[in-house]
Design an enzyme around this catalytic site. Structure first.
Site, short mmCIF file in Angstrom:
data_model
loop_
_atom_site.label_atom_id
_atom_site.label_comp_id
_atom_site.label_asym_id
_atom_site.label_seq_id
_atom_site.Cartn_x
_atom_site.Cartn_y
_atom_site.Cartn_z
N ARG A 25 0.84 -1.20 0.00
CA ARG A 25 0.00 0.00 0.00
C ARG A 25 0.88 1.26 0.00
NH1 ARG A 25 -1.46 3.27 4.27
NH2 ARG A 25 -3.48 4.33 4.15
N VAL A 28 2.48 1.82 -3.40
CA VAL A 28 1.52 2.31 -4.40
C VAL A 28 1.16 3.79 -4.10
CG1 VAL A 28 -0.82 2.04 -5.33
CG2 VAL A 28 0.61 0.02 -4.91
N ASP A 107 15.92 -12.94 2.77
CA ASP A 107 17.23 -12.96 2.11
C ASP A 107 17.22 -13.66 0.75
OD1 ASP A 107 16.85 -15.37 3.36
OD2 ASP A 107 18.70 -15.30 4.53
N GLY A 108 16.35 -14.67 0.58
CA GLY A 108 16.24 -15.34 -0.72
C GLY A 108 15.75 -14.36 -1.79
N ASP A 132 10.84 -14.35 10.87
CA ASP A 132 12.07 -14.83 11.53
C ASP A 132 12.95 -13.67 12.00
OD1 ASP A 132 11.20 -17.35 10.97
OD2 ASP A 132 12.57 -17.70 9.31
N ARG A 159 -0.76 -22.15 28.52
CA ARG A 159 -0.31 -22.07 29.92
C ARG A 159 -1.48 -22.28 30.91
NH1 ARG A 159 3.24 -18.97 33.45
NH2 ARG A 159 4.38 -17.98 31.77
N MET A 174 7.99 -20.98 15.13
CA MET A 174 8.72 -21.00 13.85
C MET A 174 10.15 -20.48 14.06
SD MET A 174 6.30 -20.18 10.63
CE MET A 174 5.50 -21.55 9.81
N ARG A 265 3.16 -32.23 27.24
CA ARG A 265 2.27 -32.08 26.09
C ARG A 265 2.95 -31.15 25.08
NH1 ARG A 265 0.24 -35.65 28.42
NH2 ARG A 265 -1.96 -36.06 28.82
#
Ligand code: F6P
Length: 345
Positions: A25, A28, A107-108, A132, A159, A174, A265
């Site tokens: 956004r 643009v 980075d890719g 990340d 929790r 992740m 768990r």
């Protein structure tokens, strides 16, 4: 300002991140402000190869600042890694009359930008976006704050039930190669232990001792946060190549059961962390970065990444920036050490 730039493209590539839409956004709207035409390239670099595009007006980006994901779609393009793929992509650029491209990703994505601009006369500007937060040249990548808040909200819920049952929970967040998110979320949720890919874990030192210390202090609930790429290091060598989808957390939980006699768990937060409405920080940072990216192109710059450095938005050389290694915050490491090891004696 030497405004020779007439038409640019914008794309999102790699894993999506909340704030990508806000950045599109801003790109643009800044183009409209400067009188530059802008074309949205869909599905990352694949869209440039296949001519999968949409002409964009200011109104096309109305009501997206608050939306997660990316309206331009995203992809990881194998074809763009090849010379042939990049040739096709440049043909599209020529056909469309593009002077430059703003690429929003990790980075890719930036490696793709550099390969492309080294072969063809096209200006490229990158905007870091990955939950990340592992782009070494920027103190911040879009999506990180939202992902962290999403993870925290879910972990707080886990929790509640774990505490009621006096259980041990192992929660995977992740972070395939980077532990920034795990470390940050670990601090924010008061984790008993945090495992990151950067430091292969040792069961006794990094998990058992911390759980035992908490147990001796009278705690009956323990929470281990595991980055999906965290690996075990039992004897100085890596012995776990399993990454993602609960492999890392499962392994930790099994050891906790075997060695400590608890009944843990496992919760794998997974892709829930990549979605959701961006936080204020992600919306505002995305807007600042999108604006800066178009300004950089309008000033004739190329091969630059828009970064956040000590709270400021600036641009740095993309090749130099890509060489900068992501490192975990030293301050957070020390804080976490104190927070996970201190119980009343
Ligand atoms: O966006 C980065 C990231 O979330 C990593 O932490 C994770 O390993 C990877 O993407 C998973 O990506 P995908 O689901 O697209 O395969």
């Amino acid at each position: 300002m030497t405004n020779k730039v007439k038409r640019i493209g914008v794309l999102t590539s790699g894993g999506d991140a909340p704030g990508m839409n806000a950045a599109v956004r801003a790109v643009v709207r800044t183009c409209v402000y400067l009188g530059i035409e802008v074309i949205g390239i869909r599905r990352g670099w694949n869209g440039l190869i296949n001519g999968d595009i949409m002409y964009m007006k200011g109104s096309d980006v109305a009501h997206i600042i608050n939306r997660g994901g990316t309206i331009l779609y995203t992809a990881r393009s194998d074809e763009f890694r090849t010379k042939e793929g990049r040739k096709k992509a440049y043909n599209t650029c020529k056909l469309l009359g593009l002077d430059g491209i703003v690429a929003i990703g990790g980075d890719g994505t930036f490696a793709g930008c550099l390969a492309f601009s080294s072969e063809y006369p096209i200006s490229v500007i990158g905007i870091p976006a990955t939950i990340d937060n592992d782009i070494g040249c920027s103190h911040y990548s879009l999506g990180y704050d939202t992902a962290a808040n999403t993870a925290i909200e879910s972990i707080d819920k886990v929790r509640d039930t774990m505490q009621s049952h006096e259980r041990c929970s192992v929660i995977e967040v992740m972070g395939h190669r980077a532990g920034n998110l795990a470390q940050y979320v670990g601090i924010a949720t008061g984790a008993t232990a945090v495992l990151v890919p950067e430091n292969p874990w040792n069961f006794d030192e990094d998990i058992a001792e911390k759980i035992r210390a908490a147990r001796f202090a009278g705690r009956t609930h323990f929470m281990v946060i595991v980055a999906e790429g965290a690996k075990r290091n039992s004897d100085g060598s890596l012995d776990n190549e399993v990454v993602g989808n609960g492999g890392a957390a499962q392994q930790v939980a099994e050891m906790i059961q075997e060695e400590l006699g608890l009944d843990p768990r496992v919760t794998v937060l997974g892709h829930i962390q990549r979605g959701g409405s961006p936080t204020a920080r992600d919306r505002v940072t995305a807007t600042r970065m999108g604006y800066a990216a178009v300004m950089a192109l309008a000033q004739g710059k190329t091969n630059r990444v828009i970064v956040q450095w000590e709270g400021k938005t600036m641009d740095v050389d993309m090749a130099e920036g890509l060489k900068m290694k992501n490192v975990l915050s030293e301050e957070e490491i020390n804080v976490l050490k104190a927070m996970t090891g201190s119980y009343d004696r």
